[in-house]
Design a protein around this motif. Structure first.
Motif, PDB file in Angstrom:
ATOM      1  N   THR A  31      18.620  21.130  36.407  1.00 14.20           N
ATOM      2  CA  THR A  31      20.061  21.075  36.144  1.00 14.20           C
ATOM      3  C   THR A  31      20.548  19.632  36.086  1.00 14.20           C
ATOM      4  OG1 THR A  31      20.396  23.195  37.259  1.00 14.20           O
ATOM      5  CG2 THR A  31      22.325  21.799  36.983  1.00 14.20           C
ATOM      6  N   VAL A  32      20.072  18.810  37.017  1.00 14.28           N
ATOM      7  CA  VAL A  32      20.486  17.402  37.042  1.00 14.28           C
ATOM      8  C   VAL A  32      20.007  16.677  35.785  1.00 14.28           C
ATOM      9  CG1 VAL A  32      20.201  15.205  38.239  1.00 14.28           C
ATOM     10  CG2 VAL A  32      20.607  17.296  39.552  1.00 14.28           C
ATOM     11  N   ILE A  33      18.738  16.874  35.431  1.00 13.02           N
ATOM     12  CA  ILE A  33      18.189  16.220  34.234  1.00 13.02           C
ATOM     13  C   ILE A  33      18.968  16.637  32.996  1.00 13.02           C
ATOM     14  CG2 ILE A  33      16.176  16.162  32.697  1.00 13.02           C
ATOM     15  CD1 ILE A  33      14.423  16.301  35.244  1.00 13.02           C
ATOM     16  N   GLY A  34      19.212  17.953  32.858  1.00  7.90           N
ATOM     17  CA  GLY A  34      19.954  18.441  31.702  1.00  7.90           C
ATOM     18  C   GLY A  34      21.372  17.883  31.650  1.00  7.90           C
ATOM     19  N   GLY A  35      22.012  17.805  32.811  1.00  8.38           N
ATOM     20  CA  GLY A  35      23.387  17.303  32.851  1.00  8.38           C
ATOM     21  C   GLY A  35      23.485  15.850  32.449  1.00  8.38           C
ATOM     22  N   PHE A  36      22.595  15.023  32.981  1.00  4.80           N
ATOM     23  CA  PHE A  36      22.632  13.603  32.622  1.00  4.80           C
ATOM     24  C   PHE A  36      22.263  13.391  31.157  1.00  4.80           C
ATOM     25  CE2 PHE A  36      22.167  12.628  37.276  1.00  4.80           C
ATOM     26  CZ  PHE A  36      23.326  11.875  37.373  1.00  4.80           C
ATOM     27  N   ALA A  37      21.268  14.119  30.648  1.00  4.25           N
ATOM     28  CA  ALA A  37      20.875  13.984  29.247  1.00  4.25           C
ATOM     29  C   ALA A  37      22.018  14.399  28.319  1.00  4.25           C
ATOM     30  CB  ALA A  37      19.629  14.832  28.965  1.00  4.25           C
ATOM     31  N   GLU A  38      22.686  15.486  28.662  1.00  5.89           N
ATOM     32  CA  GLU A  38      23.810  15.961  27.841  1.00  5.89           C
ATOM     33  C   GLU A  38      24.938  14.938  27.831  1.00  5.89           C
ATOM     34  OE1 GLU A  38      26.762  19.868  27.555  1.00  5.89           O
ATOM     35  OE2 GLU A  38      25.146  19.802  29.030  1.00  5.89           O
ATOM     36  N   THR A  39      25.216  14.344  28.999  1.00  7.40           N
ATOM     37  CA  THR A  39      26.267  13.325  29.082  1.00  7.40           C
ATOM     38  C   THR A  39      25.930  12.122  28.218  1.00  7.40           C
ATOM     39  OG1 THR A  39      26.826  14.014  31.333  1.00  7.40           O
ATOM     40  CG2 THR A  39      27.573  11.838  30.648  1.00  7.40           C
ATOM     41  N   LEU A  86      28.150   5.461  26.420  1.00  9.86           N
ATOM     42  CA  LEU A  86      28.131   4.862  27.745  1.00  9.86           C
ATOM     43  C   LEU A  86      27.780   3.380  27.687  1.00  9.86           C
ATOM     44  CD1 LEU A  86      26.117   7.650  29.614  1.00  9.86           C
ATOM     45  CD2 LEU A  86      28.601   7.358  29.581  1.00  9.86           C
ATOM     46  N   GLU A  87      28.283   2.652  28.670  1.00 12.95           N
ATOM     47  CA  GLU A  87      27.896   1.262  28.836  1.00 12.95           C
ATOM     48  C   GLU A  87      26.427   1.197  29.271  1.00 12.95           C
ATOM     49  OE1 GLU A  87      29.717  -1.427  28.221  1.00 12.95           O
ATOM     50  OE2 GLU A  87      31.402  -0.177  27.554  1.00 12.95           O
ATOM     51  N   GLN A 113      24.141   3.889  31.367  1.00  9.43           N
ATOM     52  CA  GLN A 113      22.949   4.495  30.771  1.00  9.43           C
ATOM     53  C   GLN A 113      21.739   4.334  31.691  1.00  9.43           C
ATOM     54  OE1 GLN A 113      22.218   2.926  26.891  1.00  9.43           O
ATOM     55  NE2 GLN A 113      23.976   3.922  25.937  1.00  9.43           N
ATOM     56  N   ARG A 114      21.588   3.131  32.240  1.00  5.99           N
ATOM     57  CA  ARG A 114      20.454   2.870  33.124  1.00  5.99           C
ATOM     58  C   ARG A 114      20.539   3.737  34.385  1.00  5.99           C
ATOM     59  NH1 ARG A 114      16.450  -0.584  33.573  1.00  5.99           N
ATOM     60  NH2 ARG A 114      15.573  -1.015  35.633  1.00  5.99           N
ATOM     61  N   GLU A 115      21.740   3.870  34.922  1.00  9.27           N
ATOM     62  CA  GLU A 115      21.924   4.693  36.116  1.00  9.27           C
ATOM     63  C   GLU A 115      21.539   6.143  35.838  1.00  9.27           C
ATOM     64  OE1 GLU A 115      25.545   6.308  39.001  1.00  9.27           O
ATOM     65  OE2 GLU A 115      25.878   4.584  37.682  1.00  9.27           O
ATOM     66  N   HIS A 165      14.460  12.791  39.248  1.00 16.67           N
ATOM     67  CA  HIS A 165      14.355  14.252  39.357  1.00 16.67           C
ATOM     68  C   HIS A 165      13.149  14.784  38.585  1.00 16.67           C
ATOM     69  CE1 HIS A 165      17.962  15.214  41.671  1.00 16.67           C
ATOM     70  NE2 HIS A 165      18.493  14.144  41.115  1.00 16.67           N
ATOM     71  N   SER A 166      12.725  14.085  37.548  1.00 16.83           N
ATOM     72  CA  SER A 166      11.493  14.507  36.867  1.00 16.83           C
ATOM     73  C   SER A 166      10.288  14.261  37.772  1.00 16.83           C
ATOM     74  CB  SER A 166      11.324  13.765  35.536  1.00 16.83           C
ATOM     75  OG  SER A 166      11.058  12.384  35.743  1.00 16.83           O
ATOM     76  N   GLN A 167      10.332  13.190  38.560  1.00 19.58           N
ATOM     77  CA  GLN A 167       9.252  12.929  39.507  1.00 19.58           C
ATOM     78  C   GLN A 167       9.225  13.980  40.616  1.00 19.58           C
ATOM     79  OE1 GLN A 167      10.344   8.897  40.493  1.00 19.58           O
ATOM     80  NE2 GLN A 167       8.864   8.004  39.069  1.00 19.58           N
TER      81      GLN A 167
END
Length: 230
Positions: free
Chosen positions: A13-21, A27-28, A32-34, A42-44
């Motif tokens: 869910t976290v990975i999907g949310g950040f990727a979608e954003t 983004l600056e 993006q780096r954050e 979360h992938s690790q």
């Protein structure tokens, strides 16, 4: 399956949310780096979970006896303590009390994995500045490899269930420290494969001691190995 799905749902869910954003917003670079760092983290977590599941599955399904390696306990202690210091990043004092010239018979890969799991847990659940000790002792003829810490400790009602898959004393804390909930289940199965048992002592606020107890048939002086090789 339900337990695994529950553990995977959060990082997915976290990975999907950040990727979608990142796809939807301009983004600056700092943002993006954050976001990318969070995706990587979360992938690790998922990778660690999958690896632990494979190890546990292999241990449970194995019908072969454990390998019969001759393990220099003092050398193993030195190596594993160095690994634990890397995990700690200098935040803990990690000391060893190894036996001298003593050999443990068993799978070196599996036993190192078990002790490494115990040390990693001790680092995770001991506050900065705490002490962790990896030691060998004899009790009634049995050999004990113990990881002793002065960390947060565990309430008595949790102790009987600690080696269950995905059992967590504090789910939110376990997630924040990166645990998969499978480490102690892996340790328990490795112990069983070596005719050993896992013993846990702990008091809240005072620390914990996790021990692997090996029967006398599993260890001997190094000179006995040399004599057998002649």
């Amino acid at each position: 399956v339900a337990n695994v799905s529950h553990e995977i749902r959060t990082p997915v869910t976290v990975i999907g949310g950040f990727a979608e954003t990142m796809l939807d917003l301009d983004l600056e670079p700092v943002q993006q780096r954050e976001y990318l760092e969070n995706i990587l983290k979360h992938s690790q977590t998922m990778q660690s979970l999958v690896e632990d599941l494979l190890v546990l599955s292999s241990l449970e399904a194995s019908i072969d006896d454990a390998a019969d390696d001759s393990i220099d306990i003092a050398r193993m202690f030195e190596m594993l303590a160095a690994d634990a210091r890397d995990v700690s990043g200098g935040s803990h004092t990690i000391v060893t009390e190894p036996p001298q010239d003593l050999i443990l018979q068993g799978s070196q890969t599996e036993i190192e994995s078990a002790v490494r799991n115990l040390l990693t847990n001790a680092v995770r659940y001991t506050e900065q500045g705490g002490q962790i000790k990896l030691e060998w002792s004899l009790h009634d003829g049995d050999g004990w490899i113990s990881v002793r810490d002065n960390g947060i400790g565990i309430a008595p009602e949790h102790l009987p269930r600690l080696s269950e898959r995905f059992y967590r004393v504090d789910r939110s804390r376990s997630r924040s420290t990166g645990g998969t909930g499978l480490g102690l289940a892996i340790v328990k199965h490795i112990a069983i494969r070596h005719n050993a048992t896992m013993h846990i002592e702990s008091k809240p606020g005072e620390g914990s001691t996790f021990s692997l107890i090996f029967p006398a048939s599993q260890f001997h002086p190094a000179s006995a190995t040399a004599n057998r090789a002649r």
